[in-house]
Design an enzyme around this catalytic site. Structure first.
Site: not given
Ligand code: IPM
Ligand code: MN
Length: 314
Positions: A112, A162, A195, A219, A223
């Site tokens: 990032y 990793k 993974d 990140d 999710d």
């Molecule tokens: C998150 C989002 C952000 C990230 C994006 C929108 C920049 O996906 O907060 O997880 O990748 O950190």
């Molecule tokens: Mn995200």
């Protein structure tokens, strides 16, 4: 900062719940995001960042509009905020009757950081590089935060990386993690490759208590963690610099496809508001909000009806 899409809708519910729990705050509203950018080109001026340094917290909805090319708002607003304010911990808790773990995502470095560039762009010989920046300081403070948090929980920290392929950054993470671990002999440690962690996250998430990981792995795994623990509509985030101005937002995005339909689930924003109250020292009020959001599958209806139901439980 409501932001774009469903952001303002879910933040309104969060503020409603905070008012109902009896915490009074002075607020100032910021109109930023993809819509603002399309209107007048403003993303995040340095003067606003300076203003934010004087606040206690920023409560945000979501930013991003379909009309804005990828990267502009993400880098110019969200990442600029995280980097300029040094919000080095991205804290994402996942708590349901069947899951109870938190992910500590390093929030200022890794891929990032924006290291890289193009050579011979738009030619057949084009080259693009995207480096990963990992500092001892950045990795150590993320690991230390994870171990401190683990001491207040089940005393178990998992490093996700990793190291078998990313032998430079992985080595720094692994060494730093183990050196910090040595200061916390009561805490058990575990290591997963990213993974394999995706399998364990789906097949046996009860193995996790505190996870610490780098920015990009964090990140992605959060999710996945959201998806297996009730959906991304429930997952809150704190972007922390402990003791300083910090930022609170749902994990989800601006969901432009459902804006104005009342379909947005405000629970992630409401729980992000609770994390903000933790940061502000109103922990009892935050716990009451979390208790009122328990069994979220029983909180149904439109965005504002769900907010009202949480208020009703309070
Ligand atoms: C998150 C989002 C952000 C990230 C994006 C929108 C920049 O996906 O907060 O997880 O990748 O950190
Ligand atoms: Mn995200």
């Amino acid at each position: 900062m409501g932001g774009d899409g469903i952001g303002p809708e879910v933040v309104a519910e969060g503020l409603k719940v905070i008012a109902a729990v009896g915490v009074e705050m002075d607020t100032v509203e910021y109109d930023l995001g993809g819509e603002r950018y399309m209107r007048d080109g403003t993303i995040l001026p340095d003067e606003i960042v300076e203003e934010w340094r004087g606040l206690d917290a920023l409560y945000a909805g979501a930013v991003g509009s379909p009309g804005v090319p990828p990267g502009i708002i993400e880098r110019g607003l969200l990442l600029k905020m995280r980097f300029d304010l040094d919000l080095f911990i991205n804290l994402r808790p996942f708590a349901t009757p069947n899951h109870n773990f938190v992910v500590i995502r390093e929030n200022t470095e890794g891929t990032y950081a924006g290291e890289g560039g193009f050579l011979r762009k738009n030619t057949p010989e084009e080259v693009a590089t995207q480096g990963s920046v990992n500092t001892r300081h950045g990795v150590e403070r993320a690991c230390r935060y994870a171990f401190e948090l683990a001491m207040t929980r089940n005393k178990h920290v998992t490093l996700i990386h990793k190291t078998n392929v990313l032998t430079f950054s992985g080595d720094l993470w692994d060494r730093t993690f183990n050196e910090v671990a040595a200061e916390y002999p009561e805490v058990d440690t575990w290591y997963n490759h990213i993974d394999a962690a995706c399998i364990y996250m789906v097949e046996g998430p009860e193995r996790y208590d505190v996870i610490v990981t780098d920015n990009l792995f964090g990140d992605i795994i959060t999710d996945l963690a959201g998806a297996i623990s009730g959906g991304i509509g429930l997952a809150p985030t704190a972007n922390l610099h402990p003791g300083k101005m910090s930022m609170f937002e749902p994990v989800h995005g601006s969901a432009p496809d459902i804006v104005g339909t009342g379909k947005a689930n405000p629970i992630a924003a409401i729980l992000s508001g609770a994390m903000m109250l933790d940061h502000l020292g109103a922990i009892e009020a935050a716990d009451r909000i979390r208790a009122a959001c328990a069994a979220p599958e029983t909180l149904t209806g439109s965005t504002s009806e769900i907010g009202d139901a949480v208020v009703g439980r309070l």
